[in-house]
Structures are given as C-alpha cells and as structure tokens.
Design a protein around this motif. Sequence first.
Motif, short mmCIF file in Angstrom:
data_model
loop_
_atom_site.label_atom_id
_atom_site.label_comp_id
_atom_site.label_asym_id
_atom_site.label_seq_id
_atom_site.Cartn_x
_atom_site.Cartn_y
_atom_site.Cartn_z
N LEU A 35 -103.03 17.20 50.51
CA LEU A 35 -102.97 15.97 51.09
C LEU A 35 -103.39 14.54 51.73
O LEU A 35 -104.29 15.09 52.69
CB LEU A 35 -101.44 16.04 51.70
CG LEU A 35 -99.96 16.96 51.08
CD1 LEU A 35 -99.31 17.28 51.81
CD2 LEU A 35 -99.98 16.41 49.79
N SER A 36 -103.25 13.73 51.27
CA SER A 36 -104.13 12.10 51.85
C SER A 36 -102.87 12.00 53.54
O SER A 36 -102.43 11.93 52.59
CB SER A 36 -104.76 11.87 50.39
OG SER A 36 -103.59 10.78 50.30
N HIS A 37 -103.64 11.57 53.81
CA HIS A 37 -103.51 10.36 54.78
C HIS A 37 -103.77 9.44 54.66
O HIS A 37 -105.15 9.06 54.58
CB HIS A 37 -103.12 11.36 56.41
CG HIS A 37 -102.29 12.51 56.53
ND1 HIS A 37 -101.27 12.45 56.83
CD2 HIS A 37 -102.61 13.70 55.24
CE1 HIS A 37 -100.61 13.44 56.37
NE2 HIS A 37 -101.67 14.50 55.88
N ASP A 38 -103.07 8.33 55.85
CA ASP A 38 -103.51 6.85 55.89
C ASP A 38 -104.53 6.29 56.59
O ASP A 38 -105.19 5.45 56.72
CB ASP A 38 -102.21 6.35 56.55
CG ASP A 38 -101.40 6.15 55.34
OD1 ASP A 38 -100.99 6.18 53.68
OD2 ASP A 38 -100.22 5.55 55.56
N SER A 39 -104.72 7.66 57.69
CA SER A 39 -106.03 7.89 59.16
C SER A 39 -106.42 8.82 59.44
O SER A 39 -105.56 9.96 59.06
CB SER A 39 -105.30 6.83 60.22
OG SER A 39 -104.09 7.68 60.96
N ARG A 40 -107.63 8.76 60.19
CA ARG A 40 -108.35 9.86 60.52
C ARG A 40 -107.40 10.07 61.46
O ARG A 40 -107.19 11.70 61.57
CB ARG A 40 -109.75 9.22 61.13
CG ARG A 40 -110.79 8.37 60.30
CD ARG A 40 -111.64 8.49 61.03
NE ARG A 40 -111.87 9.89 61.76
CZ ARG A 40 -113.17 10.48 60.98
NH1 ARG A 40 -114.12 9.78 60.13
NH2 ARG A 40 -113.95 10.87 61.71
N GLU A 41 -106.73 9.54 62.53
CA GLU A 41 -106.12 9.86 63.20
C GLU A 41 -104.74 10.86 62.77
O GLU A 41 -104.46 11.18 63.82
CB GLU A 41 -105.54 9.35 64.43
CG GLU A 41 -106.23 8.12 65.31
CD GLU A 41 -107.10 7.28 64.22
OE1 GLU A 41 -106.39 6.59 62.71
OE2 GLU A 41 -108.26 6.77 64.97
N SER A 42 -103.61 10.50 61.98
CA SER A 42 -102.75 10.96 60.99
C SER A 42 -103.30 12.72 60.40
O SER A 42 -103.03 13.38 60.55
CB SER A 42 -102.18 10.15 59.63
OG SER A 42 -101.87 11.11 59.08
N VAL A 43 -104.59 12.49 60.02
CA VAL A 43 -105.53 13.87 59.49
C VAL A 43 -104.67 15.14 61.47
O VAL A 43 -104.70 16.21 61.13
CB VAL A 43 -106.96 13.47 58.93
CG1 VAL A 43 -106.79 15.22 59.32
CG2 VAL A 43 -106.98 12.76 57.48
#
Length: 147
Positions: free
Chosen positions: A77-85
Amino acid sequence: MPQMIFVNLPVTDLDRSTAFYEAVGATKNPRFSDDTASGMVITDAIHVMLLTHDKWRQFTDRQIPDAKISAQVMLCLSHDSRESVDQVVARAGTAGGRIDPNPVQDYGFMYGRSYADPDGHIWEVMWMDAAAAEAGPEAFAAEAAAT
C-alpha cells in the motif's frame, strides 16, 4: 462504479485479526462482517476480507498455507510520506504484528517498510516521490550521482 479490490485472507483468530487491522487504520464494515468474516475497509477502493478457515474453505478446496513459513502474495500500500510509512509500521508492531519481516528499502525517491499481521501475511507500505516516479528511478540515480 470504480473498480475495487477485495483481498481475502484466511485468519486463525478473527477477533484478533479484526483488532489488528483496525489498529493499522482499517475500519470494520458491519454489513460485510459476521462471526466468520470481517470486512475491513482500507479506502473506498481497497477492502480486506478476513475469513475464518472454515469460511475460506467455502471458496476453495486448496490447502491454506501457513503465512508464517510460506508466502503466496505480498501486498503493498502506498502512503503520502516517509513519516506515514513509519507510523503505520509502528502501529502494526504495537498491535502485535511483526515489524520489518522484509528488509527496509530506502532508495531516496522511494522508501518502504513492511509488517506481518498476526497470521504472517506480509504487507509492505511505501512512499515514492511523485516527481521521481514520473521521471523514473534512473533519472533520480543520475541526479543523486551528480550531487
């Protein structure tokens, strides 16, 4: 109607798995849930159906693999930021998942981590720089080498 995906996963403990997926951000849809299945909504287009082994066997006569020792699929799943990952992986760990069963991937323009749910199903979560994705990884590598 836009195309949707329903990922079906066999689980050994439906309540535990439902709580785990809620902890990593999914919402249980009661209209598609009962004592044999939990319909989990990740986005309007992405749904996960958690199925008890008995329910799973209604759909196929194939053996249910032990996802802790073998892999049939790896979901991403993709996320909007490295932090979100990092945040979603941390929530997975807190909820009883295994953090980073696969190596962390950090290519600068793309960052990915993974977690395994309580049954061992591996989910990758990743962020990719949109501009770099459009230009392609070779362009990013050439830019990085020039600096």
